[in-house]
Design a protein around this motif. Structure first.
Motif, PDB file in Angstrom:
ATOM      1  N   GLY A 210      14.719 -28.076  14.624  1.00  0.00           N
ATOM      2  CA  GLY A 210      15.936 -28.328  13.850  1.00  0.00           C
ATOM      3  C   GLY A 210      15.569 -28.595  12.403  1.00  0.00           C
ATOM      4  N   TYR A 211      16.197 -27.826  11.483  1.00  0.00           N
ATOM      5  CA  TYR A 211      15.921 -28.034  10.056  1.00  0.00           C
ATOM      6  C   TYR A 211      17.216 -28.449   9.356  1.00  0.00           C
ATOM      7  N   GLY A 212      17.859 -29.475   9.949  1.00  0.00           N
ATOM      8  CA  GLY A 212      19.004 -30.093   9.289  1.00  0.00           C
ATOM      9  C   GLY A 212      18.478 -31.205   8.399  1.00  0.00           C
ATOM     10  N   CYS A 214      17.798 -34.354   9.103  1.00  0.00           N
ATOM     11  CA  CYS A 214      16.693 -35.123   9.707  1.00  0.00           C
ATOM     12  C   CYS A 214      15.426 -34.265   9.754  1.00  0.00           C
ATOM     13  N   GLY A 215      15.580 -33.030  10.201  1.00  0.00           N
ATOM     14  CA  GLY A 215      14.422 -32.142  10.330  1.00  0.00           C
ATOM     15  C   GLY A 215      13.726 -31.911   8.994  1.00  0.00           C
ATOM     16  N   THR A 232      11.411 -24.841  14.173  1.00  0.00           N
ATOM     17  CA  THR A 232      12.235 -23.957  15.006  1.00  0.00           C
ATOM     18  C   THR A 232      13.690 -24.203  14.650  1.00  0.00           C
ATOM     19  N   ILE A 271      15.919 -28.850  24.204  1.00  0.00           N
ATOM     20  CA  ILE A 271      15.116 -28.235  23.141  1.00  0.00           C
ATOM     21  C   ILE A 271      13.695 -28.011  23.653  1.00  0.00           C
ATOM     22  N   LEU A 333      15.223 -42.098  20.676  1.00  0.00           N
ATOM     23  CA  LEU A 333      14.916 -42.066  19.240  1.00  0.00           C
ATOM     24  C   LEU A 333      13.620 -42.784  18.891  1.00  0.00           C
ATOM     25  N   ASN A 335      12.156 -43.428  16.114  1.00  0.00           N
ATOM     26  CA  ASN A 335      12.112 -44.371  14.982  1.00  0.00           C
ATOM     27  C   ASN A 335      12.691 -45.730  15.349  1.00  0.00           C
ATOM     28  N   LEU A 336      13.578 -45.752  16.344  1.00  0.00           N
ATOM     29  CA  LEU A 336      14.203 -47.026  16.711  1.00  0.00           C
ATOM     30  C   LEU A 336      13.642 -47.597  18.014  1.00  0.00           C
ATOM     31  N   HIS A 342      15.182 -47.182  10.313  1.00  0.00           N
ATOM     32  CA  HIS A 342      15.061 -46.747   8.912  1.00  0.00           C
ATOM     33  C   HIS A 342      14.698 -47.916   8.000  1.00  0.00           C
TER      34      HIS A 342
HETATM   35  N1  LIG Z   1      16.713 -40.835  14.231  1.00  0.00           N
HETATM   36  C1  LIG Z   1      17.652 -41.264  13.423  1.00  0.00           C
HETATM   37  O1  LIG Z   1      17.659 -42.407  12.981  1.00  0.00           O
HETATM   38  C2  LIG Z   1      18.744 -40.333  13.040  1.00  0.00           C
HETATM   39  C3  LIG Z   1      19.292 -40.417  11.744  1.00  0.00           C
HETATM   40  C4  LIG Z   1      20.345 -39.567  11.413  1.00  0.00           C
HETATM   41  C5  LIG Z   1      20.824 -38.656  12.359  1.00  0.00           C
HETATM   42  N2  LIG Z   1      20.270 -38.633  13.601  1.00  0.00           N
HETATM   43  C6  LIG Z   1      20.703 -37.673  14.643  1.00  0.00           C
HETATM   44  O2  LIG Z   1      19.817 -36.550  14.522  1.00  0.00           O
HETATM   45  C7  LIG Z   1      20.480 -35.333  14.884  1.00  0.00           C
HETATM   46  C8  LIG Z   1      20.398 -34.353  13.726  1.00  0.00           C
HETATM   47  O3  LIG Z   1      21.118 -34.855  12.615  1.00  0.00           O
HETATM   48  P1  LIG Z   1      21.215 -34.023  11.248  1.00  0.00           P
HETATM   49  O4  LIG Z   1      22.050 -34.835  10.338  1.00  0.00           O
HETATM   50  O5  LIG Z   1      19.886 -33.567  10.850  1.00  0.00           O
HETATM   51  O6  LIG Z   1      22.084 -32.772  11.785  1.00  0.00           O
HETATM   52  P2  LIG Z   1      22.165 -31.321  11.188  1.00  0.00           P
HETATM   53  O7  LIG Z   1      23.378 -30.713  11.789  1.00  0.00           O
HETATM   54  O8  LIG Z   1      22.026 -31.360   9.705  1.00  0.00           O
HETATM   55  O9  LIG Z   1      20.848 -30.600  11.762  1.00  0.00           O
HETATM   56  C9  LIG Z   1      20.647 -30.218  13.080  1.00  0.00           C
HETATM   57  C10 LIG Z   1      19.933 -28.868  13.044  1.00  0.00           C
HETATM   58  O10 LIG Z   1      19.486 -28.550  14.357  1.00  0.00           O
HETATM   59  C11 LIG Z   1      19.665 -27.161  14.539  1.00  0.00           C
HETATM   60  N3  LIG Z   1      19.700 -26.848  15.966  1.00  0.00           N
HETATM   61  C12 LIG Z   1      20.714 -26.992  16.868  1.00  0.00           C
HETATM   62  N4  LIG Z   1      20.359 -26.545  18.078  1.00  0.00           N
HETATM   63  C13 LIG Z   1      19.074 -26.107  17.938  1.00  0.00           C
HETATM   64  C14 LIG Z   1      18.146 -25.516  18.844  1.00  0.00           C
HETATM   65  N5  LIG Z   1      18.479 -25.242  20.120  1.00  0.00           N
HETATM   66  N6  LIG Z   1      16.910 -25.212  18.367  1.00  0.00           N
HETATM   67  C15 LIG Z   1      16.571 -25.424  17.084  1.00  0.00           C
HETATM   68  N7  LIG Z   1      17.422 -25.970  16.192  1.00  0.00           N
HETATM   69  C16 LIG Z   1      18.658 -26.306  16.611  1.00  0.00           C
HETATM   70  C17 LIG Z   1      20.965 -26.833  13.824  1.00  0.00           C
HETATM   71  O11 LIG Z   1      21.066 -25.461  13.510  1.00  0.00           O
HETATM   72  C18 LIG Z   1      20.843 -27.725  12.587  1.00  0.00           C
HETATM   73  O12 LIG Z   1      20.258 -27.044  11.500  1.00  0.00           O
HETATM   74  C19 LIG Z   1      21.901 -35.757  15.238  1.00  0.00           C
HETATM   75  O13 LIG Z   1      21.972 -35.985  16.618  1.00  0.00           O
HETATM   76  C20 LIG Z   1      22.085 -37.079  14.508  1.00  0.00           C
HETATM   77  O14 LIG Z   1      23.090 -37.857  15.105  1.00  0.00           O
HETATM   78  C21 LIG Z   1      19.226 -39.424  13.945  1.00  0.00           C
END
Ligand SMILES: NC(=O)c1ccc[n+]([C@@H]2O[C@H](COP(=O)([O-])OP(=O)(O)OC[C@H]3O[C@@H](n4cnc5c(N)ncnc54)[C@H](O)[C@@H]3O)[C@@H](O)[C@H]2O)c1
Ligand SMILES: N[C@@H](CCSC[C@H]1O[C@@H](n2cnc3c(=O)[nH]cnc32)[C@H](O)[C@@H]1O)C(=O)O
Length: 411
Positions: A210-212, A214-215, A232, A271, A333, A335-336, A342
């Protein structure tokens, strides 16, 4: 530690966090003076640790009566939970390591307080309100949602006409996701992995799923630590962005063969699955920094395993015959559940947004549906944060405003 020592430890953690959350401090001062939440009950399901506790006391300072429980069975810090429970007008029902039944019972106990306003991280309270506690809905003024997946769920409810209350998507404030999801997760996921494994990242292949937001953070910090990063994705634009940011991009079925450390950040399920476990190198380390415990298929891994043993605090080794696979914090998670979450300076902005949005809900009658954080609140948080960092920025002159917004000011 006995109870008194635990409370002392919780108070000490809260003092440290409070001292590093300057924007929330400004809001708390205003809340103390103006009491905008007087007579209101706030029900919360958030990670119960020190920064969250500072948000809770900020809401109480504004006059609210607050009930809180956790939003993840492994993120509660019992010392902080106990310390919070000693405060006036605050009830805390969270406990570390609870099973599923106790987790949902605690959510019911928060709802028993008949909240006017809810704060969720993953929509647990809102889900229960709409499924089992609908009698409480007429009393609700609104809710706030902290995280991406929670916001997705709320949009899905809204689309189906199932959402019966207004909710502010706090996650979608720019001063939240650009910092919390990216720099927060980028740092704290590696903090959790590093302190738990005590292994070197440099020279390893790190696979980020995932390259959102968080990624991007997790990949950026992995590269900074010297890893060779593989991303990926399923979204072609984000995959392209990852490639141009300098990472290798491939399917998980190919990445699985190469990775030494895998970090999932998709908010999606399945995943890492049986197919991937079977092709991973011996000793691969798996961590999830996305949502709940479904990104890594723990059921499949458990059924593949000949033996499962704890090899280090918070690391389980699954021996699947020809190799061993290590999972941190049960796939929750990292980190937690394997760290302190965070950094405080980041949660300062996320929770400043929460506090301001709770006040906004108290002072404005919102229609049912998902609402954006008002832009002026987002800007306010950014300005206060810059000020707290001693940073001044330029202002547009009248001529510049005219040049940027008019069509007669010249080409
Ligand atoms: N660990 C933490 O403290 C923390 C902090 C913020 C958000 N989050 C959680 O992390 C997750 C991601 O948040 P975000 O803001 O980055 O979301 P985002 O929507 O920006 O990014 C998620 C990415 O994952 C990709 N994705 C979806 N299915 C996939 C698959 N099968 N294979 C590869 N990539 C795939 C999407 O295309 C998207 O680019 C959410 O569940 C969010 O609630 C966790
Ligand atoms: N409750 C779900 C949802 C993901 S939590 C992700 C959210 O946690 C928040 N978060 C991250 N670190 C902290 C912290 O230290 N304290 C409180 N919240 C945090 C962050 O804002 C992010 O949106 C679960 O546990 O799986």
């Amino acid at each position: 530690m006995n109870e008194k020592e635990l409370i002392e430890s919780g108070n000490m953690k809260m003092d440290w966090a409070r001292n590093h959350m300057p924007v929330l401090a400004i809001i708390r001062e205003k809340f103390e003076e103006e009491k905008p939440l007087k007579g209101l009950k706030v029900g919360m399901a958030l990670h119960v640790e020190a920064k969250t506790a500072v948000l809770v006391e900020t809401l109480a300072a504004g006059g609210a009566e607050v009930s809180i429980t956790g939003c993840n069975p492994l993120s509660t810090q019992d010392d902080v939970a106990l310390a919070l429970g000693t405060r006036k007008n605050i009830s805390c029902f969270a406990r570390y390591g609870v099973g599923s039944q106790e987790y949902y019972e605690a959510i019911d106990r928060v709802l028993d307080s008949k909240p006017d306003i809810t704060i969720d991280d993953g929509a647990d309270l809102i889900f229960k309100l709409h499924k089992e506690r609908t009698d409480l809905l007429p009393n609700i003024l609104g809710g706030c949602e902290e995280t991406t997946t929670g916001v997705h769920r709320l949009h899905a409810m809204e689309k189906e006409g199932a959402l019966k209350m207004p909710v502010i998507a706090v996650n979608d404030a720019m001063t939240k996701y650009l910092f919390d999801n990216r720099y927060g997760t980028g740092q704290s996921a590696w903090d959790g992995i590093n302190r738990t494994t005590n292994l070197l990242v440099a020279g390893k292949n790190v696979v980020v799923a995932g390259y959102g937001w968080c990624g991007r953070g997790v990949a950026m910090r992995a590269a900074g630590l010297g890893a060779s990063v593989i991303v990926t994705e399923v979204d072609p634009i984000r995959a392209l962005e990852a490639r141009m940011d300098g990472y290798r991009v491939m399917k998980m079925s190919d990445a699985a063969k190469l990775g030494d450390i895998f970090v999932t950040t998709t908010g999606n399920r399945d995943i890492l699955t049986a197919e991937h476990f079977k092709s991973m190198p011996d000793g691969a380390i798996l961590a999830n920094s996305g949502h709940f415990n479904v990104e890594i298929d723990m059921e499949a891994l458990t059924s593949l395993a000949k033996t499962v043993r704890t090899v280090r605090n918070n690391i389980k080794e699954y021996d699947i015959g020809d190799k061993r696979i290590n999972v941190i914090a049960e796939g929750r998670l990292v980190n937690l559940a394997a760290g302190d979450g965070h950094p405080a300076e980041v949660m300062d902005m996320s929770f400043a947004n929460q506090a301001l949005c709770v006040r906004y809900i108290a002072e404005n009658k919102l229609p049912n549906g998902v609402h954006r954080v008002p832009q002026e609140l987002d800007n306010y948080v950014a300005r206060m944060k810059l000020e707290s960092m001693g940073i001044s920025i330029d202002e547009l002159t009248d001529a510049q405003v005219c040049y940027m917004s008019g069509w007669e000011c010249g080409t």
